[in-house]
Motif scaffolding. Structure first.
Motif, mmCIF file in Angstrom:
data_model
loop_
_atom_site.group_PDB
_atom_site.id
_atom_site.type_symbol
_atom_site.label_atom_id
_atom_site.label_comp_id
_atom_site.label_asym_id
_atom_site.label_seq_id
_atom_site.Cartn_x
_atom_site.Cartn_y
_atom_site.Cartn_z
ATOM 1 N N ASN A 22 0.269 -1.340 0.333
ATOM 2 C CA ASN A 22 0.179 0.181 0.167
ATOM 3 C C ASN A 22 1.121 0.878 0.098
ATOM 4 O O ASN A 22 0.733 2.153 0.369
ATOM 5 N N ALA A 23 2.221 1.108 -1.052
ATOM 6 C CA ALA A 23 3.357 2.512 -0.683
ATOM 7 C C ALA A 23 2.494 3.364 -1.377
ATOM 8 O O ALA A 23 1.415 3.082 -2.519
ATOM 9 N N LEU A 24 2.050 4.645 -0.763
ATOM 10 C CA LEU A 24 1.485 5.329 -2.018
ATOM 11 C C LEU A 24 2.375 6.647 -2.478
ATOM 12 O O LEU A 24 3.271 7.481 -2.435
ATOM 13 N N THR A 25 1.646 5.804 -3.731
ATOM 14 C CA THR A 25 1.566 7.587 -4.974
ATOM 15 C C THR A 25 1.914 8.823 -4.794
ATOM 16 O O THR A 25 0.325 9.018 -4.308
ATOM 17 N N ALA A 26 1.505 9.749 -5.473
ATOM 18 C CA ALA A 26 1.413 10.666 -5.997
ATOM 19 C C ALA A 26 0.182 11.168 -6.059
ATOM 20 O O ALA A 26 -0.745 11.651 -4.928
ATOM 21 N N ASP A 27 -0.744 10.553 -7.034
ATOM 22 C CA ASP A 27 -2.204 10.269 -6.781
ATOM 23 C C ASP A 27 -2.573 9.359 -5.721
ATOM 24 O O ASP A 27 -4.595 10.182 -5.728
ATOM 25 N N MET A 28 -2.610 8.843 -5.709
ATOM 26 C CA MET A 28 -2.920 7.511 -3.876
ATOM 27 C C MET A 28 -3.022 8.814 -2.995
ATOM 28 O O MET A 28 -4.257 9.086 -3.087
ATOM 29 N N ARG A 29 -2.373 9.640 -2.886
ATOM 30 C CA ARG A 29 -2.423 10.711 -1.772
ATOM 31 C C ARG A 29 -3.356 11.773 -2.002
ATOM 32 O O ARG A 29 -4.400 12.163 -1.410
ATOM 33 N N ARG A 30 -3.490 12.354 -3.376
ATOM 34 C CA ARG A 30 -4.889 13.467 -3.941
ATOM 35 C C ARG A 30 -5.799 12.599 -3.630
ATOM 36 O O ARG A 30 -7.013 13.631 -2.919
ATOM 37 N N GLN A 31 -5.779 10.726 -3.519
ATOM 38 C CA GLN A 31 -7.368 10.250 -3.824
ATOM 39 C C GLN A 31 -7.476 10.321 -2.367
ATOM 40 O O GLN A 31 -8.942 10.642 -2.248
ATOM 41 N N LEU A 32 -6.910 9.880 -1.151
ATOM 42 C CA LEU A 32 -6.979 9.808 0.222
ATOM 43 C C LEU A 32 -7.182 11.699 0.367
ATOM 44 O O LEU A 32 -8.578 11.236 1.136
ATOM 45 N N ALA A 33 -6.713 12.730 0.327
ATOM 46 C CA ALA A 33 -7.906 13.695 0.533
ATOM 47 C C ALA A 33 -8.881 14.044 0.177
ATOM 48 O O ALA A 33 -9.394 15.192 0.973
ATOM 49 N N ALA A 34 -8.863 13.858 -1.505
ATOM 50 C CA ALA A 34 -10.118 13.882 -1.945
ATOM 51 C C ALA A 34 -11.442 13.488 -1.016
ATOM 52 O O ALA A 34 -12.173 13.434 -0.526
ATOM 53 N N ALA A 35 -11.508 11.719 -0.392
ATOM 54 C CA ALA A 35 -12.191 11.077 0.218
ATOM 55 C C ALA A 35 -12.520 11.858 1.886
ATOM 56 O O ALA A 35 -13.604 11.733 1.686
ATOM 57 N N VAL A 36 -11.152 11.902 1.963
ATOM 58 C CA VAL A 36 -11.398 12.559 3.472
ATOM 59 C C VAL A 36 -12.685 13.971 3.367
ATOM 60 O O VAL A 36 -13.093 14.405 4.265
ATOM 61 N N ARG A 37 -11.888 14.956 2.587
ATOM 62 C CA ARG A 37 -12.622 16.041 2.150
ATOM 63 C C ARG A 37 -14.431 15.839 2.249
ATOM 64 O O ARG A 37 -15.200 16.346 2.476
ATOM 65 N N ALA A 38 -14.365 14.359 1.175
ATOM 66 C CA ALA A 38 -15.517 14.453 0.784
ATOM 67 C C ALA A 38 -17.165 13.953 1.544
ATOM 68 O O ALA A 38 -18.188 13.679 1.770
ATOM 69 N N HIS A 39 -16.249 13.307 2.875
ATOM 70 C CA HIS A 39 -17.321 13.021 3.902
ATOM 71 C C HIS A 39 -16.957 13.273 5.684
ATOM 72 O O HIS A 39 -17.493 13.011 6.063
ATOM 73 N N GLY A 40 -16.661 14.570 4.942
ATOM 74 C CA GLY A 40 -15.378 15.471 6.341
ATOM 75 C C GLY A 40 -16.914 16.209 7.015
ATOM 76 O O GLY A 40 -16.935 17.006 8.193
ATOM 77 N N ASP A 41 -17.619 16.684 6.330
ATOM 78 C CA ASP A 41 -18.542 17.409 6.499
ATOM 79 C C ASP A 41 -19.701 16.652 7.759
ATOM 80 O O ASP A 41 -21.074 17.726 8.168
ATOM 81 N N GLY A 42 -19.820 15.386 7.939
ATOM 82 C CA GLY A 42 -21.075 14.992 7.960
ATOM 83 C C GLY A 42 -22.503 14.750 7.580
ATOM 84 O O GLY A 42 -23.132 14.055 7.882
ATOM 85 N N LYS A 43 -21.988 14.856 6.167
ATOM 86 C CA LYS A 43 -23.446 14.571 5.520
ATOM 87 C C LYS A 43 -23.294 13.398 5.436
ATOM 88 O O LYS A 43 -24.655 13.078 5.076
ATOM 89 N N LEU A 44 -22.782 12.581 4.222
ATOM 90 C CA LEU A 44 -23.141 11.674 4.184
ATOM 91 C C LEU A 44 -22.002 10.319 5.401
ATOM 92 O O LEU A 44 -22.355 9.152 4.531
ATOM 93 N N ALA A 45 -21.938 10.929 6.400
ATOM 94 C CA ALA A 45 -21.200 9.841 6.833
ATOM 95 C C ALA A 45 -21.061 10.202 8.414
ATOM 96 O O ALA A 45 -20.716 11.830 8.250
#
Length: 244
Positions: A22-45
């Motif tokens: 599970n070594a993190l490529t640059a694109d994986m890090r971008r995807q992770l940050a986006a996934a956290v932000r997408a679920h970070g306001d409490g509306k979806l999870a």
């Protein structure tokens, strides 16, 4: 390589690159940050759990990809992972299923809880391979382990699950089959109707302003090891050692 599924009202973010630990490529890090932000306001999870597949939570930065890239750009991608977590309004829990290395281990330091299995390990190799720490860990590591932080970094320490728990890096150790469910259960407990979790996250998490100051200092440290050739020499040694 990143899977996101809402399970029992909790967003479970899973790293799925087990053949590369599970070594993190640059694109994986971008995807992770986006996934956290997408679920970070409490509306979806109600909260977020991050875990890995296979033997590792994550081996950290994909060094093979990073060779020849701008170290400052690489560091900023890690900083933004921490920034994304601290900006959320919901609990974020690391379910550390195995080895957590370097930037991936450092990322978990800003999480609201870290639950591991008996096979979980924390490994901070940067000092011995000519890299500097990132993710705000110059602030966050001391917040968790106190005066031990300097020695852990200088020794490029590798800690077993029990050692990590004793040091304060893990809050709890559970059996592998219960790991994600335990993390989800913690989110549920913290977000029951009537709880004031959102305000307490703001009050008790490290200040984002203080973390941004740590980011700035870590960026300058990265600039130094890059401009002096320390980072390139260390990464070349690492890559060549693994190739032989």
């Amino acid at each position: 390589m990143i899977d996101v599924a809402v399970r029992d009202e909790v967003a479970v973010v899973t790293l799925r690159r087990p053949d590369k630990l599970n070594a993190l490529t640059a694109d994986m890090r971008r995807q992770l940050a986006a996934a956290v932000r997408a679920h970070g306001d409490g509306k979806l999870a109600r909260g977020i759990v991050v875990t890995g597949t296979g033997r590792a939570f994550s081996a950290g930065e994909d060094i093979n990809e990073a060779v020849g890239q701008s170290l400052l750009d690489e560091v900023e991608l890690f900083h933004d992972l921490t920034r994304a977590v601290l900006e959320t309004q919901v609990p974020v829990v690391a379910a550390v299923n195995g080895l957590a290395v370097g930037g991936a281990a450092e990322w978990t330091l800003c999480f609201d809880a870290r639950i591991g299995t008996p096979s979980a390990e924390y490994f901070l190799p940067e000092n011995h391979i000519g890299l500097s720490i990132s993710n705000g860990s110059s602030l966050l590591l001391r917040r968790l382990v106190g005066a031990r932080a300097l020695r852990l970094v200088l020794d490029s320490a590798r800690l077993s699950a029990a050692e990590a728990q004793s040091a304060g890096l893990l809050d709890e150790i559970v059996e592998p089959g219960a790991l994600v469910a335990t993390a989800i259960g913690l989110v549920h407990r913290w977000t029951q109707p009537g709880t004031a979790t959102t305000v307490h996250l703001k009050l008790l998490r490290p200040s984002l302003a203080d973390v941004e100051q740590a980011f700035a200092a870590e960026t300058e440290a990265a600039r130094y090891v890059e401009e002096t050739g320390t980072a390139r020499a260390g990464m070349d040694r690492f890559v060549n050692r693994r190739a032989t």
